[in-house]
Design an enzyme around this catalytic site. Structure first.
Site, PDB file in Angstrom:
ATOM      1  N   GLU A  92      41.740  30.608  33.866  1.00  0.00           N
ATOM      2  CA  GLU A  92      42.209  29.751  32.644  1.00  0.00           C
ATOM      3  C   GLU A  92      42.885  30.819  31.646  1.00  0.00           C
ATOM      4  O   GLU A  92      42.708  31.964  31.604  1.00  0.00           O
ATOM      5  CB  GLU A  92      40.763  29.434  31.772  1.00  0.00           C
ATOM      6  CG  GLU A  92      39.871  28.647  32.740  1.00  0.00           C
ATOM      7  CD  GLU A  92      38.447  28.540  32.721  1.00  0.00           C
ATOM      8  OE1 GLU A  92      37.950  29.793  31.853  1.00  0.00           O
ATOM      9  OE2 GLU A  92      37.819  27.861  33.063  1.00  0.00           O
ATOM     10  N   ASN A  97      49.257  31.425  24.993  1.00  0.00           N
ATOM     11  CA  ASN A  97      49.480  32.624  25.702  1.00  0.00           C
ATOM     12  C   ASN A  97      50.868  32.629  26.429  1.00  0.00           C
ATOM     13  O   ASN A  97      50.512  32.612  27.651  1.00  0.00           O
ATOM     14  CB  ASN A  97      48.371  33.083  26.252  1.00  0.00           C
ATOM     15  CG  ASN A  97      48.495  34.664  26.638  1.00  0.00           C
ATOM     16  OD1 ASN A  97      49.570  35.432  26.389  1.00  0.00           O
ATOM     17  ND2 ASN A  97      47.357  35.375  26.909  1.00  0.00           N
ATOM     18  N   TYR A 104      51.622  34.726  34.997  1.00  0.00           N
ATOM     19  CA  TYR A 104      51.030  34.155  36.231  1.00  0.00           C
ATOM     20  C   TYR A 104      52.158  32.897  37.125  1.00  0.00           C
ATOM     21  O   TYR A 104      52.066  32.819  38.042  1.00  0.00           O
ATOM     22  CB  TYR A 104      49.921  33.036  35.702  1.00  0.00           C
ATOM     23  CG  TYR A 104      49.075  33.845  35.142  1.00  0.00           C
ATOM     24  CD1 TYR A 104      48.165  35.107  35.848  1.00  0.00           C
ATOM     25  CD2 TYR A 104      48.231  33.721  33.950  1.00  0.00           C
ATOM     26  CE1 TYR A 104      47.321  35.976  35.384  1.00  0.00           C
ATOM     27  CE2 TYR A 104      47.178  34.358  33.447  1.00  0.00           C
ATOM     28  CZ  TYR A 104      46.945  35.538  34.003  1.00  0.00           C
ATOM     29  OH  TYR A 104      45.682  36.523  33.433  1.00  0.00           O
TER      30      TYR A 104
END
Length: 136
Positions: A92, A97, A104
């Site tokens: 998560e 962000n 990621y």
């Protein structure tokens, strides 16, 4: 890094979600399902249950960011999770962000869902969490 050092670095990186305490890190690290990936300026805490891995938290010293530490830690997480039998990984990340989402995205994670008002800030506001997934 001991739990106190992990908590100290975590507190320099997070206000929302709230930073974790040394006791919380100690409890997680006591579990045989959890594992820690460490670099000089950061760490990642992960967990594998059955064939699923979860990236619990990633913290890199704010003064050492954008130098490849996050990439090394995420790569180490994937290697360790696979070695423990995981075939899929989840995490998560706060919807705001962007830096973490970029990291990621570069390492093969994709959005699988959204948890509305998941993270709560000290001022009482709430923020969505994106659920990301990666095939291992």
């Amino acid at each position: 890094m001991d739990p106190a050092a992990l908590a100290q670095l975590h507190a320099t990186c997070f206000t929302t979600p709230r930073p974790w305490s040394a006791a919380e890190f100690a409890d997680l690290l006591a579990s045989p399902q959890c594992f820690l990936c460490i670099e000089a300026t950061g760490f990642l805490l992960g967990r594998v249950v059955a064939d699923e891995a979860e990236l619990l938290t990633l913290a890199v010293d704010p003064q050492a960011r954008r130098q490849g530490t996050g990439m090394k830690l995420v790569t180490a997480f994937s290697v360790e999770a696979r070695s423990r039998g995981a075939t899929t990984a989840f995490l998560e990340v706060a919807a705001s962000n962007a830096a973490a989402q970029a990291l990621y995205g570069c390492t093969g994670w994709t959005e699988a869902g959204r948890r509305k008002r998941y993270y709560h800030a000290p001022d009482g506001s709430a923020e969505d969490a994106l659920v990301l997934v990666q095939a291992l």
